[in-house]
Design a protein around this motif. Structure first.
Motif, PDB file in Angstrom:
ATOM      1  N   HIS A  35     -15.535  -7.377 -55.802  1.00 28.34           N
ATOM      2  CA  HIS A  35     -14.778  -8.197 -56.755  1.00 28.34           C
ATOM      3  C   HIS A  35     -13.296  -8.221 -56.386  1.00 28.34           C
ATOM      4  N   GLN A  78     -12.605 -10.620 -53.546  1.00 25.85           N
ATOM      5  CA  GLN A  78     -12.602 -12.022 -53.978  1.00 25.85           C
ATOM      6  C   GLN A  78     -11.311 -12.363 -54.721  1.00 25.85           C
ATOM      7  N   LEU A  79     -10.861 -11.456 -55.581  1.00 20.24           N
ATOM      8  CA  LEU A  79      -9.625 -11.695 -56.328  1.00 20.24           C
ATOM      9  C   LEU A  79      -8.421 -11.738 -55.396  1.00 20.24           C
ATOM     10  N   SER A  97      -8.308 -14.966 -53.472  1.00 17.41           N
ATOM     11  CA  SER A  97      -7.922 -16.092 -54.334  1.00 17.41           C
ATOM     12  C   SER A  97      -6.442 -16.052 -54.679  1.00 17.41           C
ATOM     13  N   TYR A 103     -10.280  -6.124 -65.657  1.00 19.72           N
ATOM     14  CA  TYR A 103     -11.337  -7.024 -65.203  1.00 19.72           C
ATOM     15  C   TYR A 103     -12.627  -6.203 -65.143  1.00 19.72           C
ATOM     16  N   ILE A 105     -17.337 -10.239 -67.252  1.00 19.99           N
ATOM     17  CA  ILE A 105     -18.155 -11.056 -66.340  1.00 19.99           C
ATOM     18  C   ILE A 105     -19.524 -11.378 -66.933  1.00 19.99           C
ATOM     19  N   ASN A 122     -19.129 -15.675 -63.807  1.00 15.60           N
ATOM     20  CA  ASN A 122     -19.421 -14.484 -63.011  1.00 15.60           C
ATOM     21  C   ASN A 122     -19.248 -14.797 -61.524  1.00 15.60           C
ATOM     22  N   PRO A 123     -18.485 -13.981 -60.794  1.00 14.07           N
ATOM     23  CA  PRO A 123     -18.203 -14.276 -59.384  1.00 14.07           C
ATOM     24  C   PRO A 123     -19.433 -14.250 -58.478  1.00 14.07           C
ATOM     25  N   LYS A 163     -20.724 -15.974 -54.775  1.00 12.09           N
ATOM     26  CA  LYS A 163     -20.920 -15.044 -53.658  1.00 12.09           C
ATOM     27  C   LYS A 163     -22.348 -15.034 -53.123  1.00 12.09           C
ATOM     28  N   SER A 198     -13.992 -16.349 -59.664  1.00 14.90           N
ATOM     29  CA  SER A 198     -12.934 -15.515 -59.070  1.00 14.90           C
ATOM     30  C   SER A 198     -11.590 -16.239 -59.062  1.00 14.90           C
ATOM     31  N   VAL A 251     -10.216 -16.189 -62.591  1.00 19.49           N
ATOM     32  CA  VAL A 251      -9.682 -14.868 -62.940  1.00 19.49           C
ATOM     33  C   VAL A 251      -8.354 -14.635 -62.225  1.00 19.49           C
ATOM     34  N   ALA A 252      -8.277 -15.041 -60.951  1.00 26.21           N
ATOM     35  CA  ALA A 252      -7.034 -14.890 -60.193  1.00 26.21           C
ATOM     36  C   ALA A 252      -5.891 -15.638 -60.880  1.00 26.21           C
TER      37      ALA A 252
END
Length: 391
Positions: A15, A18-19, A22, A114, A140, A160-161, A165, A363, A366-367
């Motif tokens: 996670h 990914q954040l 981004s 998060y 999430i 949800n990421p 993914k 993601s 959230v970023a």
């Protein structure tokens, strides 16, 4: 602007990666620092420490490693004092991260959570406690919101990421050829998890169950995807001791899931990944006797597998603690073989559970929230003239 991450597990590292990716795409000038793993480091996070040496689970395991964990907590506190981040982003890893959050707040550093602690499942009072220390939360899963909203938290669910993914690199037929799965074989995956405790507590039972399965369905082919950082030598030793033919794989895990017909797996994120690939599982969970006894007193949930939780029913078989036997594993896997009506029901319900994860792009959303929070809270701190407090 400087943002600090704290992620102490494999899933948190994924996670965090990914954040980080981004955030840096949105604003390359942001400096990212913190505690995490190799994936986060590759994505551009300057690590204070890698979580790999601190990844433990269970009451007794934490007690044995308590001094090292406390030393890590002290080290990260000094790191925050020195680096003065504009925002601390906690990614899961609840018991450790919330101790770090308290120290961050005393230093005047805002906190963004998060994947907050699962207060909906146990210790519901900690939602109110966490609200004292975090300025904003993002969950999430949608079922996590009510208990935090009731506690007064600023919390949201933006998807949800895993939806982004979890994608197979190869189509099913091509993947089966790649992994050497003959057309007349039923491919069953063994997924014991990435922690040492999970492998020791569950892989022997999985292998014994698989052996019984082969006796009844000799057309079965067994495969085990080796997770990052896992002790492959120990896995091979357990396989040799069980005298079961298992093919180990090291790449394209999602393609492997797409190529397989069913799996037996340790409860966790991997069950949701399998669900997104349409792969039905028999879900296992086992702790040391002490950890299980403590957990039984504190945790009050009807299901522990994420797809089951999302739909509020146990459609995917769960085997807990003493129910994790070779006989049960083999019997439940047989119900998931192609052509079985029970398999079709599970696959249909997996698709319904996955729909509750929201739209792609989580993601990035959230970023955006993290960047917005960092700027807003930093400006607010400047206006109020807050100073860092020495611990």
């Amino acid at each position: 602007m400087k943002i600090m991450f704290s992620a102490g597990e494999v899933s948190g590292d994924v996670h965090g990666e990914q954040l980080a990716s981004s955030i840096l795409r949105m604003d390359p000038s942001i400096e990212l620092i913190g505690f995490g793993g190799a994936r986060m480091e590759e994505a551009g996070v300057r690590l204070y420490e890698n979580f790999a040496d601190y990844n433990v689970m269970g009451v007794w395991e934490v007690i044995k490693n308590l001094r090292r964990l406390l030393n890590l907590l002290d080290g990260l506190t000094e790191f925050m004092k020195r680096e003065k981040p504009d925002l601390l982003v906690l990614i899961d890893y609840p018991d450790f991260n919330w101790r770090l959050a308290k120290r961050a707040k005393k230093l005047g550093i805002p906190v963004f959570s998060y994947i907050p602690p699962s207060a909906w499942a146990w210790r519901k009072g900690r939602a109110k406690e966490c609200t004292k220390w975090a300025d904003e939360f993002v969950a999430i899963f949608p079922h996590e919101l009510p208990v935090y909203e009731k506690a007064g938290a600023n919390i949201s669910f933006v998807g949800n990421p895993l939806v982004d993914k979890v994608k197979a690199e190869l189509p099913r037929e091509q993947a089966r050829k790649h992994f050497g799965i003959p057309e007349d074989k039923t491919a069953i995956l063994l997924m014991p998890g990435s922690r040492k405790q999970e492998i020791e507590l569950l892989l022997p039972s999985m292998l014994a169950g698989a052996k019984k399965l082969l006796e009844q369905r000799p057309e079965t082919m067994l495969l085990l995807p080796v997770a990052d950082g896992i002790n492959e030598a120990r896995i091979r030793q357990l396989i040799d001791e069980a005298n079961v033919p298992v093919v180990l794989t090291h790449e394209m895990r999602y393609s492997l899931m797409g190529a397989a017909d069913a799996a037996v797996a340790t409860s966790g994120t991997v069950i949701m990944e399998a669900a997104l690939m349409g792969l039905p599982c028999v879900v296992l969970y086992r702790l040391s006797p002490l950890s299980y006894a403590v957990g039984k007193l504190l945790v009050h949930v009807e299901n522990f597998s994420l797809p089951n939780i999302l739909l509020g029913e146990q459609f995917e078989k769960e085997l807990l603690q003493d129910a994790v036997t070779p006989e049960n594993i083999a019997a439940e896997l047989l119900r998931l073989y192609p052509g079985e009506e029970s398999r079709d029901v599970v696959v249909t319900k997996l698709a319904a559970a996955c729909e509750k994860l929201g739209a792609p792009g989580a993601s990035a959303r959230v970023a955006e929230k993290i960047l917005e929070a960092a700027r807003r809270l930093s400006e607010s701190k400047e206006l109020s003239g807050e100073e860092h407090e020495e611990l």
